[in-house]
Design a protein around this motif. Structure first.
Motif, PDB file in Angstrom:
ATOM      1  N   ALA A   1      10.336  -5.645   2.428  1.00 52.15           N
ATOM      2  CA  ALA A   1       9.844  -4.344   2.902  1.00 52.15           C
ATOM      3  C   ALA A   1      10.635  -3.971   4.145  1.00 52.15           C
ATOM      4  O   ALA A   1      10.782  -4.781   5.063  1.00 52.15           O
ATOM      5  CB  ALA A   1       8.360  -4.416   3.218  1.00 52.15           C
TER       6      ALA A   1
ATOM      7  N   LYS B   1      11.345   1.091  -3.948  1.00 52.78           N
ATOM      8  CA  LYS B   1      10.340   2.149  -4.076  1.00 52.78           C
ATOM      9  C   LYS B   1       9.792   2.497  -2.707  1.00 52.78           C
ATOM     10  O   LYS B   1       9.691   1.644  -1.829  1.00 52.78           O
ATOM     11  CB  LYS B   1       9.210   1.697  -4.998  1.00 52.78           C
ATOM     12  N   ASP B   2       9.423   3.772  -2.549  1.00 51.27           N
ATOM     13  CA  ASP B   2       8.812   4.197  -1.295  1.00 51.27           C
ATOM     14  C   ASP B   2       7.311   3.958  -1.353  1.00 51.27           C
ATOM     15  O   ASP B   2       6.793   3.403  -2.328  1.00 51.27           O
ATOM     16  CB  ASP B   2       9.178   5.647  -0.962  1.00 51.27           C
ATOM     17  N   SER B   3       6.601   4.387  -0.307  1.00 55.43           N
ATOM     18  CA  SER B   3       5.168   4.100  -0.220  1.00 55.43           C
ATOM     19  C   SER B   3       4.343   4.828  -1.270  1.00 55.43           C
ATOM     20  O   SER B   3       3.198   4.451  -1.521  1.00 55.43           O
ATOM     21  CB  SER B   3       4.647   4.438   1.178  1.00 55.43           C
ATOM     22  N   THR B   4       4.914   5.854  -1.922  1.00 52.25           N
ATOM     23  CA  THR B   4       4.195   6.551  -2.997  1.00 52.25           C
ATOM     24  C   THR B   4       4.482   5.930  -4.358  1.00 52.25           C
ATOM     25  O   THR B   4       3.938   6.363  -5.365  1.00 52.25           O
ATOM     26  CB  THR B   4       4.571   8.050  -3.042  1.00 52.25           C
TER      27      THR B   4
ATOM     28  N   THR C   1      10.074  -0.797  -0.278  1.00 54.08           N
ATOM     29  CA  THR C   1       9.861  -2.143  -0.790  1.00 54.08           C
ATOM     30  C   THR C   1      10.837  -2.366  -1.937  1.00 54.08           C
ATOM     31  O   THR C   1      10.872  -1.593  -2.893  1.00 54.08           O
ATOM     32  CB  THR C   1       8.410  -2.330  -1.285  1.00 54.08           C
TER      33      THR C   1
ATOM     34  N   GLU D   1       9.032   6.237   6.297  1.00 57.94           N
ATOM     35  CA  GLU D   1       8.750   5.509   5.055  1.00 57.94           C
ATOM     36  C   GLU D   1       8.942   4.010   5.231  1.00 57.94           C
ATOM     37  O   GLU D   1       9.672   3.559   6.111  1.00 57.94           O
ATOM     38  CB  GLU D   1       9.685   5.958   3.929  1.00 57.94           C
ATOM     39  N   THR D   2       8.326   3.272   4.363  1.00 61.49           N
ATOM     40  CA  THR D   2       8.619   1.853   4.191  1.00 61.49           C
ATOM     41  C   THR D   2       9.098   1.693   2.763  1.00 61.49           C
ATOM     42  O   THR D   2       8.417   2.105   1.821  1.00 61.49           O
ATOM     43  CB  THR D   2       7.382   0.972   4.439  1.00 61.49           C
TER      44      THR D   2
ATOM     45  N   SER E   1      11.176  -0.915   7.109  1.00 65.65           N
ATOM     46  CA  SER E   1      10.701   0.303   7.758  1.00 65.65           C
ATOM     47  C   SER E   1      11.869   1.254   7.998  1.00 65.65           C
ATOM     48  O   SER E   1      12.949   0.833   8.425  1.00 65.65           O
ATOM     49  CB  SER E   1      10.059  -0.049   9.099  1.00 65.65           C
TER      50      SER E   1
END
Length: 148
Positions: free
Chosen positions: A19, A130-133, A105, A102-103, A21
């Motif tokens: 992950a 992938k982003d947080s969504t 992953t 965004e973070t 940031s």
């Protein structure tokens, strides 16, 4: 598993996820390290006016995203492993800009083993970020030489 041999790795091997940031401070540090001071990454006021990618905010560098993707493999096995493993290549594609804040992953699996003889064996690793969504922001293929 750190510093594996070719014989110890099977197709489907899953790497621990990473992950990362994309806070403005991380983007700014990357800009300084890469000497890429493009205002789309570093100037919040400019980004608000220009709305590059249709967004009034800064975005992470593409190479920062590629670094995040490749780091799934390098954090586990090293850029150059203690036992002689090494990055062979990285081929990345970006599918969505990474917005400030965004973070990302990133996850990866060994797709294929390439048997080329002693000292020439390597694996093909598929990585996705992938982003947080949950949206795909990019994917990469990493070739990694593994000792016998």
């Amino acid at each position: 598993m750190s510093n594996p041999t070719f014989g110890e790795i099977d197709t489907g091997y899953a790497f621990p996820g990473v992950a990362q940031s994309y806070a403005q401070s991380a983007i700014d540090h990357y800009a300084l390290a890469s000497l890429d001071m493009n205002p789309v990454h570093t100037n919040e006021e400019w980004a608000a006016r220009a709305q590059v990618f249709g967004m009034p905010i800064t975005v992470g560098h593409g190479m920062m995203t590629m670094s995040t993707l490749a780091s799934v493999v390098t954090r586990a096995w090293g850029v150059i492993g203690k036992n002689g493993g090494s990055i062979r290549y990285v081929d990345a594609k970006f599918t969505k800009p990474v917005k400030v804040g965004e973070t990302v992953t990133a996850t990866a699996k060994v797709k294929q083993k390439h048997f080329n003889g002693p000292g020439k064996n390597w694996v093909q690793v598929l990585v996705e970020g992938k982003d947080s969504t949950g949206d795909l922001i990019g994917f990469a293929e990493v070739g990694y030489n593994l000792p016998d």
